[in-house]
Design a protein around this motif. Structure first.
Motif, PDB file in Angstrom:
ATOM      1  N   GLN A  81    -105.464 -23.994  11.334  1.00 17.05           N
ATOM      2  CA  GLN A  81    -104.133 -23.998  11.223  1.00 17.05           C
ATOM      3  C   GLN A  81    -103.769 -25.197  10.537  1.00 17.05           C
ATOM      4  O   GLN A  81    -104.133 -26.032  10.237  1.00 17.05           O
ATOM      5  N   VAL A  82    -102.957 -24.471   9.923  1.00 14.15           N
ATOM      6  CA  VAL A  82    -102.306 -25.317   8.079  1.00 14.15           C
ATOM      7  C   VAL A  82    -100.859 -26.355   8.532  1.00 14.15           C
ATOM      8  O   VAL A  82    -100.419 -25.731   9.240  1.00 14.15           O
ATOM      9  N   ILE A  83    -101.167 -27.595   8.569  1.00 15.29           N
ATOM     10  CA  ILE A  83    -100.244 -29.006   9.155  1.00 15.29           C
ATOM     11  C   ILE A  83     -99.421 -29.224   7.486  1.00 15.29           C
ATOM     12  O   ILE A  83    -100.491 -29.866   6.745  1.00 15.29           O
ATOM     13  N   LEU A 108     -98.503 -27.770  15.625  1.00 13.99           N
ATOM     14  CA  LEU A 108     -99.433 -27.182  16.585  1.00 13.99           C
ATOM     15  C   LEU A 108     -98.808 -26.942  17.710  1.00 13.99           C
ATOM     16  O   LEU A 108     -99.655 -25.817  18.103  1.00 13.99           O
ATOM     17  N   ARG A 109     -97.633 -27.220  18.220  1.00 18.39           N
ATOM     18  CA  ARG A 109     -97.293 -26.533  19.096  1.00 18.39           C
ATOM     19  C   ARG A 109     -96.099 -25.345  18.824  1.00 18.39           C
ATOM     20  O   ARG A 109     -96.004 -25.163  19.212  1.00 18.39           O
ATOM     21  N   SER A 110     -96.201 -25.162  17.634  1.00 14.65           N
ATOM     22  CA  SER A 110     -94.912 -24.617  17.189  1.00 14.65           C
ATOM     23  C   SER A 110     -95.883 -23.386  17.142  1.00 14.65           C
ATOM     24  O   SER A 110     -96.604 -22.142  16.642  1.00 14.65           O
ATOM     25  N   GLU A 111     -94.454 -22.069  17.367  1.00 14.44           N
ATOM     26  CA  GLU A 111     -94.740 -20.207  17.999  1.00 14.44           C
ATOM     27  C   GLU A 111     -94.553 -19.794  16.279  1.00 14.44           C
ATOM     28  O   GLU A 111     -95.454 -18.813  16.612  1.00 14.44           O
ATOM     29  N   ARG A 112     -94.332 -20.490  15.161  1.00 20.64           N
ATOM     30  CA  ARG A 112     -93.916 -20.181  14.459  1.00 20.64           C
ATOM     31  C   ARG A 112     -94.936 -19.452  13.349  1.00 20.64           C
ATOM     32  O   ARG A 112     -95.991 -18.530  13.305  1.00 20.64           O
ATOM     33  N   ALA A 121    -106.572 -24.047  22.907  1.00 19.85           N
ATOM     34  CA  ALA A 121    -106.666 -25.866  21.820  1.00 19.85           C
ATOM     35  C   ALA A 121    -105.739 -27.094  21.271  1.00 19.85           C
ATOM     36  O   ALA A 121    -106.409 -27.553  21.751  1.00 19.85           O
ATOM     37  N   THR A 122    -105.453 -26.059  20.627  1.00 23.73           N
ATOM     38  CA  THR A 122    -104.402 -26.674  19.645  1.00 23.73           C
ATOM     39  C   THR A 122    -103.049 -27.070  20.795  1.00 23.73           C
ATOM     40  O   THR A 122    -102.919 -28.485  20.368  1.00 23.73           O
ATOM     41  N   GLU A 127    -101.050 -32.564  23.068  1.00 25.29           N
ATOM     42  CA  GLU A 127    -100.438 -33.263  23.758  1.00 25.29           C
ATOM     43  C   GLU A 127    -101.593 -34.232  23.429  1.00 25.29           C
ATOM     44  O   GLU A 127    -100.668 -35.941  23.998  1.00 25.29           O
ATOM     45  N   LYS A 128    -102.293 -34.481  23.363  1.00 25.90           N
ATOM     46  CA  LYS A 128    -103.275 -35.454  22.481  1.00 25.90           C
ATOM     47  C   LYS A 128    -103.193 -36.201  21.911  1.00 25.90           C
ATOM     48  O   LYS A 128    -102.725 -37.546  22.134  1.00 25.90           O
ATOM     49  N   PHE A 129    -102.214 -35.680  20.554  1.00 25.06           N
ATOM     50  CA  PHE A 129    -101.569 -36.345  19.510  1.00 25.06           C
ATOM     51  C   PHE A 129    -100.637 -36.665  19.891  1.00 25.06           C
ATOM     52  O   PHE A 129    -100.034 -38.108  19.505  1.00 25.06           O
ATOM     53  N   SER A 130     -99.905 -36.239  21.016  1.00 24.37           N
ATOM     54  CA  SER A 130     -98.001 -36.870  20.772  1.00 24.37           C
ATOM     55  C   SER A 130     -98.309 -38.292  21.707  1.00 24.37           C
ATOM     56  O   SER A 130     -97.929 -39.162  21.854  1.00 24.37           O
ATOM     57  N   ARG A 131     -99.434 -38.484  22.820  1.00 23.89           N
ATOM     58  CA  ARG A 131    -100.048 -39.071  23.447  1.00 23.89           C
ATOM     59  C   ARG A 131    -100.263 -40.494  22.569  1.00 23.89           C
ATOM     60  O   ARG A 131    -100.132 -41.512  22.998  1.00 23.89           O
ATOM     61  N   TYR A 132    -101.240 -40.412  22.309  1.00 27.10           N
ATOM     62  CA  TYR A 132    -101.866 -41.009  20.915  1.00 27.10           C
ATOM     63  C   TYR A 132    -100.240 -41.650  20.000  1.00 27.10           C
ATOM     64  O   TYR A 132    -100.407 -43.163  19.993  1.00 27.10           O
ATOM     65  N   SER A 133     -99.729 -41.355  20.189  1.00 29.91           N
ATOM     66  CA  SER A 133     -98.294 -41.589  18.657  1.00 29.91           C
ATOM     67  C   SER A 133     -97.500 -42.452  19.768  1.00 29.91           C
ATOM     68  O   SER A 133     -97.206 -43.214  19.166  1.00 29.91           O
ATOM     69  N   THR A 134     -97.250 -42.135  20.803  1.00 24.30           N
ATOM     70  CA  THR A 134     -96.995 -43.969  21.872  1.00 24.30           C
ATOM     71  C   THR A 134     -97.387 -44.558  21.675  1.00 24.30           C
ATOM     72  O   THR A 134     -96.833 -45.719  21.761  1.00 24.30           O
ATOM     73  N   SER A 135     -98.564 -44.465  21.677  1.00 26.25           N
ATOM     74  CA  SER A 135     -99.485 -45.575  21.974  1.00 26.25           C
ATOM     75  C   SER A 135     -99.579 -46.799  20.795  1.00 26.25           C
ATOM     76  O   SER A 135     -99.444 -47.657  20.836  1.00 26.25           O
ATOM     77  N   LEU A 136     -99.356 -46.000  19.565  1.00 24.22           N
ATOM     78  CA  LEU A 136     -99.198 -47.001  18.240  1.00 24.22           C
ATOM     79  C   LEU A 136     -98.137 -47.151  18.167  1.00 24.22           C
ATOM     80  O   LEU A 136     -97.387 -47.915  16.816  1.00 24.22           O
ATOM     81  N   SER A 137     -96.880 -47.232  18.924  1.00 24.20           N
ATOM     82  CA  SER A 137     -95.657 -47.382  18.634  1.00 24.20           C
ATOM     83  C   SER A 137     -94.936 -47.743  19.723  1.00 24.20           C
ATOM     84  O   SER A 137     -93.820 -47.528  20.334  1.00 24.20           O
ATOM     85  N   PRO A 138     -95.582 -48.437  20.597  1.00 24.75           N
ATOM     86  CA  PRO A 138     -95.200 -49.606  21.573  1.00 24.75           C
ATOM     87  C   PRO A 138     -93.702 -50.437  21.195  1.00 24.75           C
ATOM     88  O   PRO A 138     -92.691 -50.117  21.594  1.00 24.75           O
TER      89      PRO A 138
END
Length: 708
Positions: A81-83, A108-112, A121-122, A127-138
């Motif tokens: 998976q290329v980002i 990772l969520r992109s259908e395209r 898996a992605t 989802e985990k990345f999304s929560r992690y992002s929120t935690s890093l930027s309170p």
């Protein structure tokens, strides 16, 4: 014709400006093999604790193009998976961390772009990345009381979940999810070396903090020296810091000389598709290309910049400037602008010819010009500096190789549209011809029409009088190419041009430069005739020429010269033809002479006139119209200016003695002029005749010019 290396699209990758290539079809440097090797390494390398791979190289070496080729290969793999992460969208460390994981989540969520094999898996990892992002930027959730409640209403569930788990625990969850991934995530980050120093440091801090996630490979693209310098601030060793982060690196190899030359050739082939390449251009082009143009380029990016400008330059100037010179000067302009500035500021120094005779040289000018040439060469690589003088500005060889050029060289350079001639160089610089200069298309039209008399005459007629002198001046250098059998009609057509040249600025015995531009090629053509055929050809030309003045000028070209070697026809034929002209003038009716060019000069040179004979030299001299013409052609302005002043004073004069000789005496001349005035009455006459009559009245009173 389509070059196979260019593909089917004439606007190939070479003409996309500074844009990197996007596909292997545009790979002109054969970098696809290296891209395959990098992709294989990224796919197969041990990434249990993550990995960082770097593609490094100087500006313009093709790092991004190589990254694109590699990414295309990776995207074809079901297990990868290329980002794409663009670091230009952030500012500040906090924003960078949040943006990075938000972008990971979105892609990772992109259908395209998502891979079916990794979809489930992605999705979980996203989802985990999304929560992690929120935690890093309170801080994002506590800008103010009102905003707290507003944000809480919209994202309360996600925020609560993110803040309920520690950052450490979330990293463990992400690592476990990534470890079980049946494939890997490749994060592409380009243009790192174009960020500010602080942004570069922030980005590498991000990569170092998150580079240990399993099955995540960072593929970075940057100029190593720029990044090391940025990381080396605050007492850190930038190179050592970078080594701790980057696991594997590959330096973009410089383009091979043969490959770059091929790319440059292909691009020029396309840019010059519609340009006309002449024989002189073809002979000179290889030297100009290999010795002036090719050494200036080291990267494809430089080539693209050059080709982008060359296309426009060819469209605007190719008709007036030789193609090798256009290519050379555009290459210098793009790659060595300081050298190009010197060229534009020193046209005379690079194009002027100097006398080889030491006693007539202006040493001060020579010394100043030599300094210009030295300065120009200093701005270019050594071999290029020497070559540009030899192949582009040969007049300057007097300063580099003690080689002297003369007027013959100037004519050749103008004929071949070389910037070695000042007029051509000025056109290249300003895209504008000086007043009176003929477009090269007009010169070409008469050169190409010499095979047919009527087409030649039509081509001459199509040239405006303003351009005729220059067109014929440049036509002179082409007469050697005219077929011998075409000489008689071409010479006649040239002689028939004489009435188109103004008489206004020439004195009675001053042939002037204007009409001589038609006489010089006529003379050169006659000199090409074999001696045994010269009399025959001359007789044909003489009989086909109707104007007495044109016949007189023709005889002066081919007859007895100051030096005997200049005579084309035999003395016997010359005597015969001069006698024929004399008899014609003596008996010609008034309507045949009343518009004749330089009538007075023609009569006095063809006939032995006697000012005391009391007899008219030509029978029609007492006709008012012929008298008017004799007066007009006797008029010449005398121009002078005072030392130190730019004001030019003009005074009309008459060829008084020749006029009297045609009429056999002053009294008969006065009677003819009185008759002319009476015939005019109140009619309007030409300005020239008005001036001639006014000047005659002055002479009739006994007035003479002060230096008469």
């Amino acid at each position: 014709m389509t070059d196979p290396l260019l593909g089917n699209n004439d606007q190939s990758a070479l003409f996309t400006g500074d844009d990197p290539i996007l596909s292997s079809g545009d790979d002109l440097l054969n970098r696809s093999r290296l891209a395959i090797a990098i992709a294989d390494e990224v796919r197969e390398m041990n990434a249990q604790r993550g990995a960082v791979v770097a593609i490094t190289g100087k500006w313009g070496t093709g790092k991004t193009s190589l990254l694109n080729l590699t990414a295309n290969i990776l995207r074809e793999q079901d297990s990868i998976q290329v980002i794409d992460f663009n670091p230009w969208f952030f500012s500040g460390t906090d924003q960078l961390m949040r943006f990075f994981f938000d972008e990971m989540t979105r892609q990772l969520r992109s259908e395209r772009s998502g891979k079916k094999r990794l979809k489930d898996a992605t999705a979980s990892i996203a989802e985990k990345f999304s929560r992690y992002s929120t935690s890093l930027s309170p801080v994002k959730f506590i800008p103010g009381v009102g905003q707290i409640f507003d944000a809480a209403q919209k994202t309360a569930e996600g925020v609560s979940q993110a803040l309920a788990t520690s950052v450490h625990d979330q990293r463990i969850e992400i690592s476990e999810a990534l470890s079980s991934l049946d494939g890997r995530i490749v994060v592409l980050i380009d243009d790192i070396d174009r960020l500010t120093r602080q942004e570069i440091r922030d980005l590498f801090r991000l990569v170092r903090l998150n580079g240990s996630f399993p099955n995540v490979v960072y593929l970075l693209c940057f100029d190593r020296q720029v990044v090391e310098n940025a990381l080396g601030e605050e007492g850190l060793n930038g190179a050592a810091y970078l080594e701790k982060i980057v696991k594997t690196s590959v330096e973009v190899p410089p383009a091979a000389d043969e490959a770059l030359a091929s790319v440059l050739r292909i691009g020029m082939l396309t840019a010059l598709t519609n340009a006309t390449i002449t024989a002189p251009d073809e002979n000179r082009f290889p030297d100009v290309f290999w010795q002036v143009v090719r050494p200036l380029f080291s990267t494809v990016r430089d080539v693209k910049r050059f080709l982008s400008s060359l296309t426009l330059t060819v469209r605007s100037a190719a008709g007036e400037v030789a193609i090798p010179d256009l290519v050379a000067l555009e290459a210098v302009r793009v790659m060595k602008p300081a050298a190009h500035d010197l060229i534009s500021q020193n046209v005379r120094a690079l194009t002027a010819i100097h006398s080889w005779q030491s006693e007539t040289r202006n040493q001060a000018i020579l010394a100043a010009d030599a300094e210009v040439v030295t300065a120009l060469q200093a701005e270019l690589p050594d071999d290029v500096g020497r070559a540009i003088i030899r192949f582009v500005f040969p007049a300057a060889q007097v300063h580099t190789e003690n080689m002297w050029h003369g007027n013959d060289s100037l004519q050749e350079w103008r004929r071949d549209r070389r910037v070695a001639h000042a007029t051509v160089l000025k056109y290249y610089l300003h895209r504008e011809l000086p007043s009176g200069a003929a477009p090269s298309s007009q010169v070409d039209s008469i050169v190409y029409a010499t095979g047919d008399e009527q087409e030649f005459r039509n081509a001459l007629s199509a040239i405006p009088d303003l351009h005729l002198e220059d067109a014929l001046d440049r036509f002179l250098s082409h007469v050697e190419t005219i077929d011998i059998s075409r000489i008689p009609p071409i010479v006649v057509a040239l002689l028939d041009l004489l009435p188109r040249f103004s008489e206004e600025s020439s004195g009675m015995f001053d042939l002037g430069r204007r009409e001589y531009t038609a006489l010089r090629p006529a003379k050169k053509l006659m000199q090409r005739v074999e001696p045994e055929n010269a009399d025959l050809v001359a007789r044909v030309v003489y009989q086909a020429t109707k104007s007495p003045y044109a016949r007189l000028r023709f005889l002066s070209l081919v007859g007895k010269q100051q030096h005997s070697e200049g005579q084309v026809i035999t003395p016997e034929l010359e005597a015969e033809l001069r006698a024929d002209l004399q008899e014609y003038l003596k008996s010609a009716p008034a309507d045949a002479l009343q518009t004749e060019r330089e009538l007075l000069l023609t009569v006095v040179q063809a006939i032995d006139c006697d000012a005391e004979s009391g007899e008219l030299a030509i029978a029609s001299a007492d006709s008012p119209n012929v008298t008017a013409r004799l007066l007009e052609t006797a008029l010449s302005p005398s121009k002078r200016n005072t030392l130190g002043s730019v004001v030019v004073n003009s005074e009309d004069r008459l060829a008084w003695e020749p006029l009297i000789s045609v009429y056999g005496g002053e009294s008969r001349l006065s009677s003819a002029v009185d008759q002319l005035k009476e015939s005019i009455g109140n009619q309007e006459v030409s300005v020239r005749l008005q001036r001639a009559l006014a000047t005659f009245d002055l002479y009739a009173t006994g007035w003479r010019p002060s230096d008469f």
